[in-house]
Motif scaffolding. Sequence first.
Motif, PDB file in Angstrom:
ATOM      1  N   VAL A 177       0.850  -1.194   0.000  1.00  0.00           N
ATOM      2  CA  VAL A 177       0.000   0.000   0.000  1.00  0.00           C
ATOM      3  C   VAL A 177       0.883   1.241   0.000  1.00  0.00           C
ATOM      4  O   VAL A 177       0.999   1.945  -1.001  1.00  0.00           O
ATOM      5  CB  VAL A 177      -0.952   0.011   1.221  1.00  0.00           C
ATOM      6  N   ALA A 178       1.534   1.495   1.121  1.00  0.00           N
ATOM      7  CA  ALA A 178       2.381   2.688   1.234  1.00  0.00           C
ATOM      8  C   ALA A 178       3.646   2.603   0.402  1.00  0.00           C
ATOM      9  O   ALA A 178       4.195   3.636   0.005  1.00  0.00           O
ATOM     10  CB  ALA A 178       2.737   2.934   2.702  1.00  0.00           C
ATOM     11  N   ASP A 179       4.111   1.378   0.128  1.00  0.00           N
ATOM     12  CA  ASP A 179       5.341   1.219  -0.653  1.00  0.00           C
ATOM     13  C   ASP A 179       5.073   0.803  -2.098  1.00  0.00           C
ATOM     14  O   ASP A 179       5.989   0.413  -2.822  1.00  0.00           O
ATOM     15  CB  ASP A 179       6.272   0.210   0.019  1.00  0.00           C
ATOM     16  N   ALA A 180       3.810   0.892  -2.514  1.00  0.00           N
ATOM     17  CA  ALA A 180       3.467   0.558  -3.894  1.00  0.00           C
ATOM     18  C   ALA A 180       3.959   1.661  -4.840  1.00  0.00           C
ATOM     19  O   ALA A 180       4.050   2.824  -4.443  1.00  0.00           O
ATOM     20  CB  ALA A 180       1.955   0.386  -4.038  1.00  0.00           C
ATOM     21  N   PRO A 181       4.292   1.324  -6.078  1.00  0.00           N
ATOM     22  CA  PRO A 181       4.742   2.338  -7.036  1.00  0.00           C
ATOM     23  C   PRO A 181       3.726   3.465  -7.231  1.00  0.00           C
ATOM     24  O   PRO A 181       4.093   4.618  -7.441  1.00  0.00           O
ATOM     25  CB  PRO A 181       4.942   1.534  -8.325  1.00  0.00           C
ATOM     26  N   ASP A 182       2.457   3.101  -7.160  1.00  0.00           N
ATOM     27  CA  ASP A 182       1.372   4.079  -7.330  1.00  0.00           C
ATOM     28  C   ASP A 182       0.636   4.245  -6.003  1.00  0.00           C
ATOM     29  O   ASP A 182      -0.592   4.164  -5.935  1.00  0.00           O
ATOM     30  CB  ASP A 182       0.416   3.622  -8.426  1.00  0.00           C
ATOM     31  N   ALA A 183       1.374   4.505  -4.943  1.00  0.00           N
ATOM     32  CA  ALA A 183       0.827   4.490  -3.588  1.00  0.00           C
ATOM     33  C   ALA A 183      -0.326   5.462  -3.368  1.00  0.00           C
ATOM     34  O   ALA A 183      -1.238   5.180  -2.584  1.00  0.00           O
ATOM     35  CB  ALA A 183       1.939   4.774  -2.586  1.00  0.00           C
ATOM     36  N   LEU A 184      -0.317   6.599  -4.055  1.00  0.00           N
ATOM     37  CA  LEU A 184      -1.345   7.615  -3.808  1.00  0.00           C
ATOM     38  C   LEU A 184      -2.758   7.105  -4.075  1.00  0.00           C
ATOM     39  O   LEU A 184      -3.720   7.597  -3.481  1.00  0.00           O
ATOM     40  CB  LEU A 184      -1.074   8.860  -4.644  1.00  0.00           C
ATOM     41  N   GLN A 185      -2.903   6.132  -4.948  1.00  0.00           N
ATOM     42  CA  GLN A 185      -4.242   5.622  -5.243  1.00  0.00           C
ATOM     43  C   GLN A 185      -4.842   4.867  -4.055  1.00  0.00           C
ATOM     44  O   GLN A 185      -6.037   4.592  -4.025  1.00  0.00           O
ATOM     45  CB  GLN A 185      -4.205   4.706  -6.467  1.00  0.00           C
ATOM     46  N   TYR A 186      -4.018   4.527  -3.084  1.00  0.00           N
ATOM     47  CA  TYR A 186      -4.489   3.773  -1.928  1.00  0.00           C
ATOM     48  C   TYR A 186      -4.711   4.643  -0.696  1.00  0.00           C
ATOM     49  O   TYR A 186      -4.960   4.118   0.390  1.00  0.00           O
ATOM     50  CB  TYR A 186      -3.499   2.664  -1.578  1.00  0.00           C
ATOM     51  N   LYS A 199      -9.951   1.241  -1.010  1.00  0.00           N
ATOM     52  CA  LYS A 199      -9.266   0.363  -1.952  1.00  0.00           C
ATOM     53  C   LYS A 199      -8.120  -0.400  -1.305  1.00  0.00           C
ATOM     54  O   LYS A 199      -7.767  -1.498  -1.735  1.00  0.00           O
ATOM     55  CB  LYS A 199      -8.752   1.191  -3.137  1.00  0.00           C
ATOM     56  N   ALA A 200      -7.547   0.174  -0.265  1.00  0.00           N
ATOM     57  CA  ALA A 200      -6.374  -0.425   0.380  1.00  0.00           C
ATOM     58  C   ALA A 200      -6.724  -1.468   1.434  1.00  0.00           C
ATOM     59  O   ALA A 200      -5.859  -2.269   1.831  1.00  0.00           O
ATOM     60  CB  ALA A 200      -5.545   0.676   1.028  1.00  0.00           C
ATOM     61  N   GLN A 201      -7.962  -1.483   1.898  1.00  0.00           N
ATOM     62  CA  GLN A 201      -8.299  -2.279   3.081  1.00  0.00           C
ATOM     63  C   GLN A 201      -8.134  -3.784   2.877  1.00  0.00           C
ATOM     64  O   GLN A 201      -7.682  -4.494   3.786  1.00  0.00           O
ATOM     65  CB  GLN A 201      -9.726  -1.957   3.534  1.00  0.00           C
ATOM     66  N   ALA A 202      -8.486  -4.280   1.702  1.00  0.00           N
ATOM     67  CA  ALA A 202      -8.339  -5.717   1.451  1.00  0.00           C
ATOM     68  C   ALA A 202      -6.871  -6.127   1.472  1.00  0.00           C
ATOM     69  O   ALA A 202      -6.527  -7.217   1.939  1.00  0.00           O
ATOM     70  CB  ALA A 202      -8.982  -6.088   0.115  1.00  0.00           C
ATOM     71  N   ARG A 203      -5.997  -5.248   0.965  1.00  0.00           N
ATOM     72  CA  ARG A 203      -4.566  -5.554   0.982  1.00  0.00           C
ATOM     73  C   ARG A 203      -4.044  -5.610   2.409  1.00  0.00           C
ATOM     74  O   ARG A 203      -3.223  -6.471   2.745  1.00  0.00           O
ATOM     75  CB  ARG A 203      -3.785  -4.505   0.183  1.00  0.00           C
ATOM     76  N   ILE A 204      -4.492  -4.688   3.230  1.00  0.00           N
ATOM     77  CA  ILE A 204      -4.050  -4.670   4.623  1.00  0.00           C
ATOM     78  C   ILE A 204      -4.515  -5.936   5.338  1.00  0.00           C
ATOM     79  O   ILE A 204      -3.745  -6.589   6.050  1.00  0.00           O
ATOM     80  CB  ILE A 204      -4.576  -3.417   5.335  1.00  0.00           C
ATOM     81  N   ALA A 205      -5.777  -6.289   5.166  1.00  0.00           N
ATOM     82  CA  ALA A 205      -6.304  -7.514   5.773  1.00  0.00           C
ATOM     83  C   ALA A 205      -5.526  -8.732   5.286  1.00  0.00           C
ATOM     84  O   ALA A 205      -5.228  -9.643   6.066  1.00  0.00           O
ATOM     85  CB  ALA A 205      -7.788  -7.660   5.449  1.00  0.00           C
ATOM     86  N   GLY A 206      -5.186  -8.733   4.005  1.00  0.00           N
ATOM     87  CA  GLY A 206      -4.419  -9.838   3.443  1.00  0.00           C
ATOM     88  C   GLY A 206      -3.030  -9.939   4.030  1.00  0.00           C
ATOM     89  O   GLY A 206      -2.466 -11.041   4.106  1.00  0.00           O
TER      90      GLY A 206
END
Length: 220
Positions: free
Chosen positions: A181-190, A201-208
């Motif tokens: 999320v925070a370290d993604a190349p396109d982090a601002l979208q999250y 949009k970021a919540q599923a990634r965090i849960a994962g």
Amino acid sequence: MSQSTSPRLSRRNGLLISLAVLASALSAPAHASSQATVLVVGDSISAEYGLPRGTGWVALLQKQLDSGRIPARLVNASISGDTTAGGRARLPQLLKTHQPKVLLLELGANDALRGLPLAQTQANLTAMTQLAQQSGAKVLLLGMQVPPNYGASYTRQFAQVFADVGKAQKAAVLPFLLKGVADAPDALQYFQSDRIHPNAKAQARIAGNVLPELKKLLLK
């Protein structure tokens, strides 16, 4: 004859009913206890700041556990703006109330934002971890990182706090809750418009990120 046996039959039937009720009462707690309680103590990232209720990563993690038929119930005791000191003050009563099998500890970011000493953050995380372990709970420290503008040295030291506490207390550590999320190349979208809080949009990634580490503790 029917008059003499009727009381016996009544007493027998009453005894059978009583035994059935007792068996039901005894079996209910056993069934309930099979569902482990997971206590989440965190800040705005876990408290659904800026999100519709029920759409944050904790709620999504519960759905993932349910779909995987893992008998666990998440209790979200997170408060926006909370620090490690605040969590430390609240934790004793939370442990007493919920008696969790696992504590997910997501605190520390607000300490950094307020410029609090790293030694204080580490001491609070250590105290909370020890308190939870003494109550019989396993602990998963959800590590955070600060933005690069804090300086390379501080960024490294802050991340190391979680690793050091985990190693010293033999607690599980997820190095970075916002990985992907925070370290993604396109982090601002999250992130929300404040560029601090993850969006829906970021919540599923965090849960994962949390799920595999939590499963390890629940299935031990």
